[in-house]
Design a protein around this motif. Structure first.
Motif, mmCIF file in Angstrom:
data_model
loop_
_atom_site.group_PDB
_atom_site.id
_atom_site.type_symbol
_atom_site.label_atom_id
_atom_site.label_comp_id
_atom_site.label_asym_id
_atom_site.label_seq_id
_atom_site.Cartn_x
_atom_site.Cartn_y
_atom_site.Cartn_z
ATOM 1 N N GLU A 37 4.000 1.854 -2.831
ATOM 2 C CA GLU A 37 4.170 2.344 -1.467
ATOM 3 C C GLU A 37 3.257 3.539 -1.160
ATOM 4 O O GLU A 37 3.276 4.063 -0.051
ATOM 5 C CB GLU A 37 5.627 2.743 -1.215
ATOM 6 N N ASN A 81 -3.416 3.455 4.610
ATOM 7 C CA ASN A 81 -2.318 2.584 5.026
ATOM 8 C C ASN A 81 -2.774 1.127 5.086
ATOM 9 O O ASN A 81 -2.006 0.208 4.762
ATOM 10 C CB ASN A 81 -1.787 3.009 6.395
ATOM 11 N N SER A 85 -1.118 -1.891 2.822
ATOM 12 C CA SER A 85 -0.501 -3.060 3.440
ATOM 13 C C SER A 85 -1.204 -4.362 3.087
ATOM 14 O O SER A 85 -0.598 -5.442 3.126
ATOM 15 C CB SER A 85 -0.482 -2.903 4.973
#
Length: 298
Positions: A37, A81, A85
């Motif tokens: 994450e 990010n 992802s």
């Protein structure tokens, strides 16, 4: 899996982890690890020495971003990010704040480690100091800016090319004279306005200059926007870095039509004079022979 096999697997994993941590402390880059994450769990000693923050203070998802230059933060966050992802390779240039209070440029890169099913289990990242490279790039940019300003001020047509010889810039005088656009004359397109008789010779000499890094000079006619040709003296010299590597080529085209016409007039006058002298010499020889004939008859 029995207990012995499990213990062996765990021992192997511990050895691999220890080897990685050893390498992470040896290499000169700032090294970091995050979970899938993006939570940072590890930073090497170089990170601590550069930022002044220990591993505990640097853990988390945002601490690293807070140390970036304000102009780089959103761009870096968006890029990171995206990688989180998608699993795509992470790469970006940004400025980190040092414990002395100044910013330095780094190249940030990260790759995901996946398990047998393809799921990401962690990210391994590095930050490589590229401050000197950036400073050289800025120096080059300023030099090119100075060259551009100068090139637009001089009376000659001027151009710049990549080390390979691909022309990517002309000054305003080139466009005013030829009436062509950058798209039409970049690369090898500029040869379209050169008199066809000279293209082969120019191409051969320029190819040799670009390959050897030697200065180039030639003369040939260039067509203007009215369709008329004028003679130009073309010169090109390489712009090098401190190591002697060619960074750019800078060239000029100087109109020498009047000088060429004057030279041709002088050559014609010289030829006419030679012809007159030859004719007069023959005439005098004839007169001498006639005089000798008459004296012989007397």
């Amino acid at each position: 899996m029995d207990a012995a096999a499990h213990a062996a697997t765990a021992h192997s994993a511990d050895q691999e982890n220890a080897q990685f941590l050893f390498l992470a402390e040896v290499i000169p880059q700032l090294v970091w690890i995050t979970d899938p994450e993006g939570y940072h769990t590890y930073f090497n000693q170089h990170w601590i020495e550069f930022t002044g923050y220990d591993v505990q203070a640097s853990k988390g998802t945002e601490m690293w971003n807070n140390l970036l230059h304000p102009d780089d933060r959103q761009r870096a966050r968006d890029r990171w990010n995206h990688s989180l992802s998608t699993g795509d390779f992470y790469e970006i240039e940004y400025r980190f704040l040092s414990k002395q209070g100044g910013y330095r440029w780094f190249l940030g890169q990260a790759l995901p480690q996946r398990d047998v099913s393809g799921a990401i289990v962690r990210w391994f990242g590095t930050c490589t100091d590229i401050q000197e490279q950036k400073e050289k790039e800025e120096q080059l940019r300023l030099r090119e800016q100075e060259l551009t300003t100068l090139a637009n001020a001089i009376p000659q047509m001027a151009w710049m090319a990549e080390p390979s010889g691909h022309i990517f810039w002309h000054n305003e005088r080139w466009y005013d004279y030829t009436g062509a656009t950058l798209e039409q004359t970049q690369g090898q397109g500029w040869l379209e306005v050169v008199h066809p008789t000279y293209i082969k010779n120019i191409t051969e000499h320029l190819t040799q200059a670009f390959a050897t890094g030697e200065a180039w000079q030639d003369t040939y006619p260039i067509r203007n926007k009215e369709g008329d040709y004028r003679w130009f003296l073309a010169r090109a010299v390489p712009l090098r870095d401190e190591d002697g590597k060619v960074l750019r080529w800078f060239g000029t085209n100087t109109d020498i039509t009047e000088q060429k016409q004057l030279q041709e007039q002088l050559e014609r006058s010289y030829s006419d004079l030679e012809a007159k002298i030859t004719f007069r010499t023959l005439e005098l020889e004839h007169q001498v022979q006639e005089l000798r004939r008459r004296l012989g008859e007397a």
